[in-house]
Write an enzyme that holds these catalytic residues in place. Sequence first.
Site, PDB file in Angstrom:
ATOM      1  N   ARG A 147       0.607  -4.063   8.044  1.00  0.00           N
ATOM      2  CA  ARG A 147       1.661  -4.537   7.142  1.00  0.00           C
ATOM      3  C   ARG A 147       1.835  -3.485   6.063  1.00  0.00           C
ATOM      4  O   ARG A 147       1.093  -2.511   6.001  1.00  0.00           O
ATOM      5  CB  ARG A 147       1.366  -5.942   6.583  1.00  0.00           C
ATOM      6  CG  ARG A 147      -0.050  -6.347   6.353  1.00  0.00           C
ATOM      7  CD  ARG A 147      -0.788  -5.562   5.323  1.00  0.00           C
ATOM      8  NE  ARG A 147      -0.102  -5.547   4.044  1.00  0.00           N
ATOM      9  CZ  ARG A 147      -0.277  -4.678   3.093  1.00  0.00           C
ATOM     10  NH1 ARG A 147      -1.163  -3.687   3.261  1.00  0.00           N
ATOM     11  NH2 ARG A 147       0.373  -4.714   1.964  1.00  0.00           N
ATOM     12  N   GLY A 148       2.826  -3.729   5.172  1.00  0.00           N
ATOM     13  CA  GLY A 148       3.127  -2.731   4.137  1.00  0.00           C
ATOM     14  C   GLY A 148       4.307  -1.896   4.621  1.00  0.00           C
ATOM     15  O   GLY A 148       4.288  -1.357   5.735  1.00  0.00           O
ATOM     16  N   ALA A 149       5.348  -1.797   3.766  1.00  0.00           N
ATOM     17  CA  ALA A 149       6.625  -1.254   4.225  1.00  0.00           C
ATOM     18  C   ALA A 149       6.550   0.150   4.853  1.00  0.00           C
ATOM     19  O   ALA A 149       7.045   0.357   5.966  1.00  0.00           O
ATOM     20  CB  ALA A 149       7.619  -1.298   3.063  1.00  0.00           C
ATOM     21  N   ARG A 156      10.076  -7.895  11.390  1.00  0.00           N
ATOM     22  CA  ARG A 156      10.001  -8.414  10.016  1.00  0.00           C
ATOM     23  C   ARG A 156      11.312  -8.050   9.310  1.00  0.00           C
ATOM     24  O   ARG A 156      11.740  -6.897   9.368  1.00  0.00           O
ATOM     25  CB  ARG A 156       8.781  -7.837   9.263  1.00  0.00           C
ATOM     26  CG  ARG A 156       7.453  -8.307   9.867  1.00  0.00           C
ATOM     27  CD  ARG A 156       6.278  -8.025   8.961  1.00  0.00           C
ATOM     28  NE  ARG A 156       6.262  -8.876   7.790  1.00  0.00           N
ATOM     29  CZ  ARG A 156       5.472  -8.669   6.734  1.00  0.00           C
ATOM     30  NH1 ARG A 156       4.661  -7.627   6.714  1.00  0.00           N
ATOM     31  NH2 ARG A 156       5.484  -9.488   5.701  1.00  0.00           N
ATOM     32  N   GLN A 209      -3.401 -10.083  -0.139  1.00  0.00           N
ATOM     33  CA  GLN A 209      -3.504  -8.633   0.117  1.00  0.00           C
ATOM     34  C   GLN A 209      -4.154  -7.906  -1.059  1.00  0.00           C
ATOM     35  O   GLN A 209      -4.783  -6.866  -0.876  1.00  0.00           O
ATOM     36  CB  GLN A 209      -2.112  -8.027   0.371  1.00  0.00           C
ATOM     37  CG  GLN A 209      -1.455  -8.461   1.672  1.00  0.00           C
ATOM     38  CD  GLN A 209      -0.543  -9.648   1.471  1.00  0.00           C
ATOM     39  OE1 GLN A 209      -0.803 -10.510   0.640  1.00  0.00           O
ATOM     40  NE2 GLN A 209       0.524  -9.721   2.240  1.00  0.00           N
ATOM     41  N   ASP A 256       9.652  -3.210  -0.777  1.00  0.00           N
ATOM     42  CA  ASP A 256       9.987  -3.350   0.646  1.00  0.00           C
ATOM     43  C   ASP A 256      11.430  -2.988   0.936  1.00  0.00           C
ATOM     44  O   ASP A 256      11.766  -2.613   2.051  1.00  0.00           O
ATOM     45  CB  ASP A 256       9.673  -4.761   1.142  1.00  0.00           C
ATOM     46  CG  ASP A 256       8.181  -4.928   1.294  1.00  0.00           C
ATOM     47  OD1 ASP A 256       7.507  -5.164   0.274  1.00  0.00           O
ATOM     48  OD2 ASP A 256       7.690  -4.764   2.423  1.00  0.00           O
ATOM     49  N   ASN A 259      10.009  -7.079  -3.290  1.00  0.00           N
ATOM     50  CA  ASN A 259       8.591  -6.781  -3.054  1.00  0.00           C
ATOM     51  C   ASN A 259       7.883  -8.121  -2.869  1.00  0.00           C
ATOM     52  O   ASN A 259       8.501  -9.192  -2.961  1.00  0.00           O
ATOM     53  CB  ASN A 259       8.015  -5.972  -4.225  1.00  0.00           C
ATOM     54  CG  ASN A 259       6.632  -5.413  -3.919  1.00  0.00           C
ATOM     55  OD1 ASN A 259       6.427  -4.787  -2.885  1.00  0.00           O
ATOM     56  ND2 ASN A 259       5.666  -5.650  -4.783  1.00  0.00           N
ATOM     57  N   LYS A 260       6.594  -8.084  -2.628  1.00  0.00           N
ATOM     58  CA  LYS A 260       5.821  -9.285  -2.330  1.00  0.00           C
ATOM     59  C   LYS A 260       6.102 -10.408  -3.314  1.00  0.00           C
ATOM     60  O   LYS A 260       6.225 -10.170  -4.512  1.00  0.00           O
ATOM     61  CB  LYS A 260       4.326  -8.902  -2.323  1.00  0.00           C
ATOM     62  CG  LYS A 260       3.337  -9.993  -2.002  1.00  0.00           C
ATOM     63  CD  LYS A 260       3.617 -10.760  -0.741  1.00  0.00           C
ATOM     64  CE  LYS A 260       3.796  -9.930   0.506  1.00  0.00           C
ATOM     65  NZ  LYS A 260       4.295 -10.717   1.664  1.00  0.00           N
TER      66      LYS A 260
HETATM   67  O1  MRU Z   1       3.806  -8.819   3.586  1.00  0.00           O
HETATM   68  P1  MRU Z   1       3.281  -7.436   3.330  1.00  0.00           P
HETATM   69  O2  MRU Z   1       1.806  -7.391   3.138  1.00  0.00           O
HETATM   70  O3  MRU Z   1       3.779  -6.449   4.353  1.00  0.00           O
HETATM   71  O4  MRU Z   1       3.952  -7.040   1.939  1.00  0.00           O
HETATM   72  C1  MRU Z   1       3.673  -5.775   1.404  1.00  0.00           C
HETATM   73  C2  MRU Z   1       4.241  -5.540   0.078  1.00  0.00           C
HETATM   74  O5  MRU Z   1       4.940  -6.345  -0.495  1.00  0.00           O
HETATM   75  C3  MRU Z   1       4.002  -4.186  -0.520  1.00  0.00           C
HETATM   76  O6  MRU Z   1       3.973  -4.254  -1.907  1.00  0.00           O
HETATM   77  C4  MRU Z   1       5.154  -3.276  -0.087  1.00  0.00           C
HETATM   78  O7  MRU Z   1       5.273  -3.259   1.309  1.00  0.00           O
HETATM   79  C5  MRU Z   1       5.008  -1.900  -0.594  1.00  0.00           C
HETATM   80  S1  MRU Z   1       3.753  -1.009   0.248  1.00  0.00           S
HETATM   81  C6  MRU Z   1       3.703   0.553  -0.387  1.00  0.00           C
END
Ligand code: MRU
Length: 368
Positions: free
Chosen positions: A54-56, A95, A208, A249, A259-260
Amino acid sequence: MLVNKKSYKSIWLDEADDTVVKVIDQQKLPFSFEIEDLKTVDDVCSVIQNMTIRGAPLLGAAAAFGMYLSTLELSSHSNVKDHLANAARYLVSTRPTAVNLSMAVKYMFDKISNENDLAKLTEKARSAALSFCENEIENCRNIGVNGLKIIESIRERKAGSTVNILTHCNAGWLACVDYGTVTAPIYLAAEKGYDIHVWVDETRPRNQGARLTTWELGQNNIPHTLISDNTGGHLMQHGMVDIVLVGCDRATIKGDVANKIGTYLKAVAAFDNNIPFYSVLPSTSIDFKISDGLREIAIEERDEEEVLFVNGLTDEGIKNVRICPEGTKAANYGFDVTPARLITGLITEEGICRADEVEIRRMFSGKI
Ligand code: MRU
């Protein structure tokens, strides 16, 4: 970055067999460090959907490798165009919020779509996926250099005393390919011997922050403290936060940032307390085609089980534990949008800019 003093990336090609992509299973961290092999585009899509990765920026890198793996499935009887288009659609659908998936797929198409020879197509896709990842690593390196300047100016203002950074979720190397976005300037500050400390939001429902950011910072000896998601505002009111750094994201051309979930509340609290709030992102997280984040960014809604249960380590291994009465209904929005007006600036690989259209267009004129 380091895991038990050994250097890793969050995704890489197997050195012994370059038809295999390797990823770290982020669902098991911090309790167990396990590596998973991906051999098909289906494998890539399922590890994205089940949150093994996960993570953009990492989602973008995985999509690039997914396109490469899809070329290995081609035979002389295949309709190449249809096959690649199906793989791309599947990857992008995994996603909805992070724009990096479609950015990566577009990058791959631009590099490979004119090639008709199958062997050459595969080779081009392999090298394009590797360059996409290298580019993300370079982006994070440059983000680190740019972000460090802000940490340094706070440090100067505080005459060398501890710079307290608050972050949400995980925008570290696990979420990128290496270094991370939010964490890149933090690692550089630590290398310079600056006194820094990171407040890490737990980031319910998937934690996370509690599970991944604490683990990353611990492995790299960065002082940090885990806080519950509701603590940030209190710390800000008492002068215990100098700067908020969060990931992204999908950002719009006007500087709204998805973002999250929970990021927006941190931005509101930072704004109320006059604390700088920056989103830290590579240009691969900017959707240059959209301007209104609230109306135009699709917010992922996830399984209610993630809210009804907490996942963690028990005497019987990693398990889910129910935290509410049977029959409780839950809503689980994965992301929220922070409007540009609450954001002090964007820290990117090109430099730092205000979250507004004129500045974003100026900074990324070569990439729009
Ligand atoms: O649902 P996730 O864990 O993929 O969400 C991730 C985030 O919100 C991060 O902050 C975002 O992807 C930036 S990662 C450099």
